[in-house]
Design a protein around this motif. Structure first.
Motif, PDB file in Angstrom:
ATOM      1  N   TYR A  15       0.835  -1.202   0.000  1.00 40.18           N
ATOM      2  CA  TYR A  15       0.000   0.000   0.000  1.00 40.18           C
ATOM      3  C   TYR A  15       0.870   1.252   0.000  1.00 40.18           C
ATOM      4  N   VAL A  16       0.350   2.298  -0.635  1.00 37.75           N
ATOM      5  CA  VAL A  16       1.008   3.597  -0.650  1.00 37.75           C
ATOM      6  C   VAL A  16      -0.024   4.654  -0.276  1.00 37.75           C
ATOM      7  N   LYS A  17       0.429   5.650   0.494  1.00 44.99           N
ATOM      8  CA  LYS A  17      -0.410   6.815   0.801  1.00 44.99           C
ATOM      9  C   LYS A  17       0.197   7.970   0.021  1.00 44.99           C
ATOM     10  N   ALA A  18      -0.623   8.638  -0.783  1.00 43.37           N
ATOM     11  CA  ALA A  18      -0.081   9.686  -1.647  1.00 43.37           C
ATOM     12  C   ALA A  18      -1.068  10.827  -1.846  1.00 43.37           C
ATOM     13  N   ARG A  19      -0.501  11.958  -2.255  1.00 37.92           N
ATOM     14  CA  ARG A  19      -1.253  13.112  -2.737  1.00 37.92           C
ATOM     15  C   ARG A  19      -0.806  13.325  -4.164  1.00 37.92           C
TER      16      ARG A  19
ATOM     17  N   LEU B 171      -5.127  11.131  -1.848  1.00 42.55           N
ATOM     18  CA  LEU B 171      -5.696   9.895  -2.392  1.00 42.55           C
ATOM     19  C   LEU B 171      -5.818   8.822  -1.320  1.00 42.55           C
ATOM     20  N   GLY B 172      -5.312   9.118  -0.127  1.00 38.39           N
ATOM     21  CA  GLY B 172      -5.345   8.142   0.957  1.00 38.39           C
ATOM     22  C   GLY B 172      -4.454   6.953   0.638  1.00 38.39           C
ATOM     23  N   TRP B 173      -4.744   5.834   1.315  1.00 39.37           N
ATOM     24  CA  TRP B 173      -3.995   4.599   1.088  1.00 39.37           C
ATOM     25  C   TRP B 173      -4.632   3.849  -0.066  1.00 39.37           C
ATOM     26  N   PHE B 174      -3.832   3.352  -0.974  1.00 36.22           N
ATOM     27  CA  PHE B 174      -4.363   2.513  -2.046  1.00 36.22           C
ATOM     28  C   PHE B 174      -3.419   1.343  -2.292  1.00 36.22           C
ATOM     29  N   PRO B 175      -4.010   0.185  -2.662  1.00 33.49           N
ATOM     30  CA  PRO B 175      -3.193  -1.014  -2.861  1.00 33.49           C
ATOM     31  C   PRO B 175      -2.570  -1.070  -4.252  1.00 33.49           C
ATOM     32  N   ARG B 176      -1.512  -1.840  -4.331  1.00 32.34           N
ATOM     33  CA  ARG B 176      -0.901  -2.131  -5.625  1.00 32.34           C
ATOM     34  C   ARG B 176      -1.975  -2.783  -6.501  1.00 32.34           C
ATOM     35  N   GLY B 177      -2.090  -2.345  -7.720  1.00 31.91           N
ATOM     36  CA  GLY B 177      -3.084  -2.898  -8.638  1.00 31.91           C
ATOM     37  C   GLY B 177      -4.300  -2.007  -8.819  1.00 31.91           C
ATOM     38  N   LYS B 178      -4.525  -1.067  -7.909  1.00 29.83           N
ATOM     39  CA  LYS B 178      -5.678  -0.167  -8.049  1.00 29.83           C
ATOM     40  C   LYS B 178      -5.418   0.879  -9.122  1.00 29.83           C
ATOM     41  N   MET B 179      -4.228   1.449  -9.119  1.00 33.40           N
ATOM     42  CA  MET B 179      -3.833   2.421 -10.133  1.00 33.40           C
ATOM     43  C   MET B 179      -2.960   1.675 -11.150  1.00 33.40           C
ATOM     44  N   ALA B 180      -3.056   2.059 -12.383  1.00 32.97           N
ATOM     45  CA  ALA B 180      -2.304   1.320 -13.391  1.00 32.97           C
ATOM     46  C   ALA B 180      -1.293   2.207 -14.098  1.00 32.97           C
ATOM     47  N   GLY B 181      -0.458   1.550 -14.855  1.00 35.37           N
ATOM     48  CA  GLY B 181       0.481   2.256 -15.716  1.00 35.37           C
ATOM     49  C   GLY B 181       1.450   3.134 -14.957  1.00 35.37           C
TER      50      GLY B 181
ATOM     51  N   VAL C 257       5.117   5.262 -10.550  1.00 33.62           N
ATOM     52  CA  VAL C 257       5.708   6.407  -9.850  1.00 33.62           C
ATOM     53  C   VAL C 257       5.311   6.391  -8.377  1.00 33.62           C
ATOM     54  N   ALA C 258       4.046   6.142  -8.078  1.00 35.96           N
ATOM     55  CA  ALA C 258       3.585   6.150  -6.685  1.00 35.96           C
ATOM     56  C   ALA C 258       4.321   5.116  -5.840  1.00 35.96           C
ATOM     57  N   PHE C 259       4.535   3.927  -6.373  1.00 34.28           N
ATOM     58  CA  PHE C 259       5.160   2.865  -5.597  1.00 34.28           C
ATOM     59  C   PHE C 259       6.685   2.937  -5.613  1.00 34.28           C
ATOM     60  N   ASN C 260       7.257   3.806  -6.421  1.00 35.25           N
ATOM     61  CA  ASN C 260       8.714   3.914  -6.497  1.00 35.25           C
ATOM     62  C   ASN C 260       9.252   5.268  -6.060  1.00 35.25           C
TER      63      ASN C 260
ATOM     64  N   ILE D 229       1.797  15.136 -10.638  1.00 36.31           N
ATOM     65  CA  ILE D 229       2.908  15.215  -9.693  1.00 36.31           C
ATOM     66  C   ILE D 229       2.411  14.458  -8.467  1.00 36.31           C
ATOM     67  N   ILE D 230       3.252  13.598  -7.915  1.00 32.49           N
ATOM     68  CA  ILE D 230       2.867  12.811  -6.740  1.00 32.49           C
ATOM     69  C   ILE D 230       3.762  13.158  -5.563  1.00 32.49           C
ATOM     70  N   LEU D 231       3.158  13.260  -4.386  1.00 27.90           N
ATOM     71  CA  LEU D 231       3.899  13.342  -3.131  1.00 27.90           C
ATOM     72  C   LEU D 231       3.621  12.042  -2.393  1.00 27.90           C
ATOM     73  N   SER D 232       4.664  11.254  -2.157  1.00 25.88           N
ATOM     74  CA  SER D 232       4.524  10.005  -1.415  1.00 25.88           C
ATOM     75  C   SER D 232       4.518  10.316   0.083  1.00 25.88           C
ATOM     76  N   GLU D 233       3.459   9.870   0.775  1.00 23.14           N
ATOM     77  CA  GLU D 233       3.344  10.159   2.211  1.00 23.14           C
ATOM     78  C   GLU D 233       3.550   8.943   3.108  1.00 23.14           C
ATOM     79  N   GLY D 234       3.466   7.749   2.544  1.00 28.56           N
ATOM     80  CA  GLY D 234       3.655   6.560   3.379  1.00 28.56           C
ATOM     81  C   GLY D 234       3.581   5.296   2.561  1.00 28.56           C
ATOM     82  N   ARG D 235       4.042   4.213   3.156  1.00 30.76           N
ATOM     83  CA  ARG D 235       3.957   2.893   2.532  1.00 30.76           C
ATOM     84  C   ARG D 235       3.863   1.844   3.621  1.00 30.76           C
ATOM     85  N   LYS D 236       3.150   0.772   3.318  1.00 27.11           N
ATOM     86  CA  LYS D 236       3.014  -0.333   4.278  1.00 27.11           C
ATOM     87  C   LYS D 236       2.682  -1.607   3.530  1.00 27.11           C
ATOM     88  N   ASN D 237       2.845  -2.710   4.225  1.00 23.34           N
ATOM     89  CA  ASN D 237       2.541  -4.030   3.640  1.00 23.34           C
ATOM     90  C   ASN D 237       1.195  -4.519   4.107  1.00 23.34           C
TER      91      ASN D 237
END
Length: 143
Positions: free
Chosen positions: A43-47, A99-109, A114-117, A135-143
Motif C-alpha cells: 500500500y502507498v499513501k499519496a497526494r 488519495l489516501g492509502w491505495f493497494p498495488r493494482g488499483k492504479m495502473a500504468g 511512480v507512486a510505488f517507487n 505530480i505525486i507526493l509520497s506520504e507513506g507505505r506499508k505491507n
C-alpha cells in the motif's frame, strides 16, 4: 482515477529535488529495494496534482521547485495540499490532492509505477498518464 493500461511516461521513477538518485538509478527488479520498501510494499499513501495541460502541471511544479525543491528540501504535505487545491483538476484537489492509502493494482500504468517507487516524503517530477499530467507526493507505505 482508474486503470489506464498504459505504460511509460516522462518522469517515471524520477526523483525531484533533495534526496539521492539512488532509487531512480536502480533497476526494475526487487533486488536492492527491500531495505527502503520501494517496489515491495503493498500500500502507498499519496497526494497528487492532476492537470490536463502540460503547461499547467509545469507551473505547479515550478511553484514547488521555487519553494522547496530547488533548495533540496522536501515539500511539506500541507504545502503540497495548497498547490493541489489551486492547480489540480481532479476531484481530490478539493482535499489537497489526498488519495489516501491505495493497494498495488488499483492504479495502473505510470501512476502506479511512480507512486510505488517514489520514496516517502519525496515529490515526483511531472509525468504523463492517460488521465493527464501528474505530480505525486509520497506520504507513506506499508505491507
Amino acid at each position: 482515477m482508474g486503470k489506464d493500461g498504459k505504460a511509460g511516461g516522462k518522469g517515471k521513477g524520477k526523483q525531484a529535488g533533495g534526496g539521492s538518485d539512488e532509487a531512480s538509478s536502480k533497476g526494475k527488479g526487487k533486488a536492492g529495494k527491500a531495505a527502503d520498501g520501494l517496489g515491495t510494499c503493498t500500500y502507498v499513501k499519496a497526494r497528487h496534482v492532476l492537470c490536463e495541460k502540460q503547461g499547467k502541471i509545469n507551473e505547479a511544479y515550478k511553484k514547488l521547485q521555487d519553494g522547496w525543491l530547488s533548495n533540496g528540501d522536501k515539500v511539506p504535505p500541507a504545502e503540497f495540499a495548497k498547490i493541489a487545491a489551486e492547480y489540480s483538476e481532479c476531484p481530490s484537489g478539493k482535499k489537497g490532492g489526498d488519495l489516501g492509502w491505495f493497494p498495488r493494482g488499483k492504479m495502473a500504468g505510470p501512476f502506479q509505477d511512480v507512486a510505488f517507487n517514489t520514496p516517502v516524503g519525496v515529490t515526483s517530477a511531472p509525468f504523463k498518464s492517460t488521465h493527464g499530467y501528474h505530480i505525486i507526493l509520497s506520504e507513506g507505505r506499508k505491507n
